[in-house]
Each structure stands twice: as structure tokens, then as C-alpha cells.
Design a protein around this motif. Sequence first.
Motif, mmCIF file in Angstrom:
data_model
loop_
_atom_site.group_PDB
_atom_site.id
_atom_site.type_symbol
_atom_site.label_atom_id
_atom_site.label_comp_id
_atom_site.label_asym_id
_atom_site.label_seq_id
_atom_site.Cartn_x
_atom_site.Cartn_y
_atom_site.Cartn_z
ATOM 1 N N UNK A 169 0.401 3.080 -0.855
ATOM 2 C CA UNK A 169 1.028 2.585 0.367
ATOM 3 C C UNK A 169 0.255 3.195 1.528
ATOM 4 N N UNK A 170 -0.325 2.326 2.368
ATOM 5 C CA UNK A 170 -1.114 2.820 3.498
ATOM 6 C C UNK A 170 -0.933 1.891 4.692
ATOM 7 N N UNK A 171 -1.203 2.419 5.891
ATOM 8 C CA UNK A 171 -0.992 1.622 7.104
ATOM 9 C C UNK A 171 -1.989 0.473 7.222
ATOM 10 N N UNK A 172 -3.141 0.561 6.568
ATOM 11 C CA UNK A 172 -4.119 -0.529 6.608
ATOM 12 C C UNK A 172 -4.028 -1.449 5.411
ATOM 13 N N UNK A 173 -2.909 -1.421 4.693
ATOM 14 C CA UNK A 173 -2.764 -2.174 3.458
ATOM 15 C C UNK A 173 -2.675 -3.681 3.618
ATOM 16 N N UNK A 174 -2.537 -4.178 4.858
ATOM 17 C CA UNK A 174 -2.465 -5.627 5.045
ATOM 18 C C UNK A 174 -3.841 -6.260 5.214
ATOM 19 N N UNK A 175 -4.870 -5.471 5.438
ATOM 20 C CA UNK A 175 -6.243 -5.976 5.606
ATOM 21 C C UNK A 175 -6.878 -6.154 4.220
ATOM 22 N N UNK A 176 -7.340 -7.367 3.861
ATOM 23 C CA UNK A 176 -7.925 -7.604 2.531
ATOM 24 C C UNK A 176 -9.152 -6.735 2.230
ATOM 25 N N UNK A 177 -9.994 -6.460 3.230
ATOM 26 C CA UNK A 177 -11.189 -5.627 3.005
ATOM 27 C C UNK A 177 -10.781 -4.188 2.668
ATOM 28 N N UNK A 178 -9.768 -3.678 3.361
ATOM 29 C CA UNK A 178 -9.269 -2.315 3.091
ATOM 30 C C UNK A 178 -8.640 -2.279 1.705
ATOM 31 N N UNK A 179 -7.854 -3.305 1.380
ATOM 32 C CA UNK A 179 -7.212 -3.357 0.062
ATOM 33 C C UNK A 179 -8.252 -3.310 -1.051
ATOM 34 N N UNK A 180 -9.330 -4.079 -0.871
ATOM 35 C CA UNK A 180 -10.391 -4.123 -1.888
ATOM 36 C C UNK A 180 -11.031 -2.749 -2.056
ATOM 37 N N UNK A 181 -11.344 -2.080 -0.949
ATOM 38 C CA UNK A 181 -11.965 -0.748 -1.029
ATOM 39 C C UNK A 181 -11.026 0.261 -1.678
ATOM 40 N N UNK A 182 -9.741 0.183 -1.367
ATOM 41 C CA UNK A 182 -8.754 1.105 -1.961
ATOM 42 C C UNK A 182 -8.637 0.852 -3.456
ATOM 43 N N UNK A 183 -8.542 -0.415 -3.851
ATOM 44 C CA UNK A 183 -8.440 -0.754 -5.280
ATOM 45 C C UNK A 183 -9.681 -0.263 -6.016
ATOM 46 N N UNK A 184 -10.867 -0.467 -5.455
ATOM 47 C CA UNK A 184 -12.105 -0.014 -6.101
ATOM 48 C C UNK A 184 -12.126 1.513 -6.234
ATOM 49 N N UNK A 185 -11.686 2.222 -5.189
ATOM 50 C CA UNK A 185 -11.681 3.688 -5.230
ATOM 51 C C UNK A 185 -10.716 4.212 -6.284
ATOM 52 N N UNK A 186 -9.508 3.674 -6.314
ATOM 53 C CA UNK A 186 -8.504 4.131 -7.285
ATOM 54 C C UNK A 186 -8.950 3.775 -8.701
#
Length: 181
Positions: A147-164
Motif C-alpha cells: 500500500x503506497x501513495x503512488x499506487x494509482x500510477x501504472x508505471x509506479x505499480x509496475x516498478x513496485x511489483x518488479x521490485x517485490x
Amino acid sequence: MSAGKPEKGSPLALWKERLTELFHRYQYALLVVAAGVVLMVLPALGGESKAEEPQQESVQEVEFGTEELEGRLEEALSQMDGVGEAKVVLTLRSGPSQVLAQDIQRSIGEDQSQSTQSTVVISQGSGSEEAVVLQQLSPQYQGALVVCSGGDDPAVRLRVVEAVAALTGLGADKISVSKGK
């Protein structure tokens, strides 16, 4: 008769002379016996704490902190551009485990075969034993929620998913990223 010294020829003076003569004759043997007694007493005095330390270290190696990994992930993700403050929740399918060495004995008879299996242990003295660990297995994750404040941006979501995914070994379908407050 003086109180401090025994008179010559008295039984006390004779015993004193004999004891000093025996001491001078066997002084090295007495020294070896005294050293042996000291060496036998040493493990009883300080050996217990030393025997407990390796067991505590091996337990610490086996222990795994999901909260610690979540905290490290939160810190790392929060440093990524656009993520903002992150909160991570991980679920485990199975915790960390060890593969222990096994001793298998098989006996084959005319009509039947029999096998026995036992864990290999190493004696560490003072009655303590420790199993022989062949392999340390990492925990298996079941899923992750970020859960993050930038979670609505698709580019941020992709980077977070890749990192995790890179840090936990989870597939993208097992990682959920949501926008926080």
C-alpha cells in the motif's frame, strides 16, 4: 618449651621434617596432579556458558523475521521515485527450514528387507549434541500486499511489483499494489 617452634626430637618436628622431605622429593608429581585437578574443574566452571552459545547462534540463524523483511522492503520502496510512503504485508506458505544429514541403514534378508533412518549428530562435549545441517532452506512466500501513495500510477505499480518479485521470488499475480491514504 616455646609455643611457636616444636623442639628437636619431638614427634611434631619429625613429622614436619618428613613432610618437607616428601614434598621436595615429589614436588613435580604434586605439581602435575594439581594441574590435572585444575583442568578437570575448568569445564565445570566456564564450560556451560560456552556450550550454550553455539546453540543460541544456530537458533538465531534459523529464526527468520518476516517483520524485518517487510520493514526493509518498506524502506527500499519508499526510496523509489513516485512511490511515497509504503506499507508492505507478506504472507508465508512455509517458513525457513533445514535439511538434516540422515544415516540410513538397510539390511536385506531372503524374504524381507529392512531399513532404519536416524539423524546424524555431532557431540560437542559436556553432553551437548547438535544435528548436522546439510542445507538451509529459505521461506516460501504466498503473497504480498503493498500500500503506497503512488499506487494509482501504472508505471509506479509496475516498478513496485518488479521490485517485490525480485526480492521475494513471487510472481506478479501474487503481488497486489494499492493506493494508500
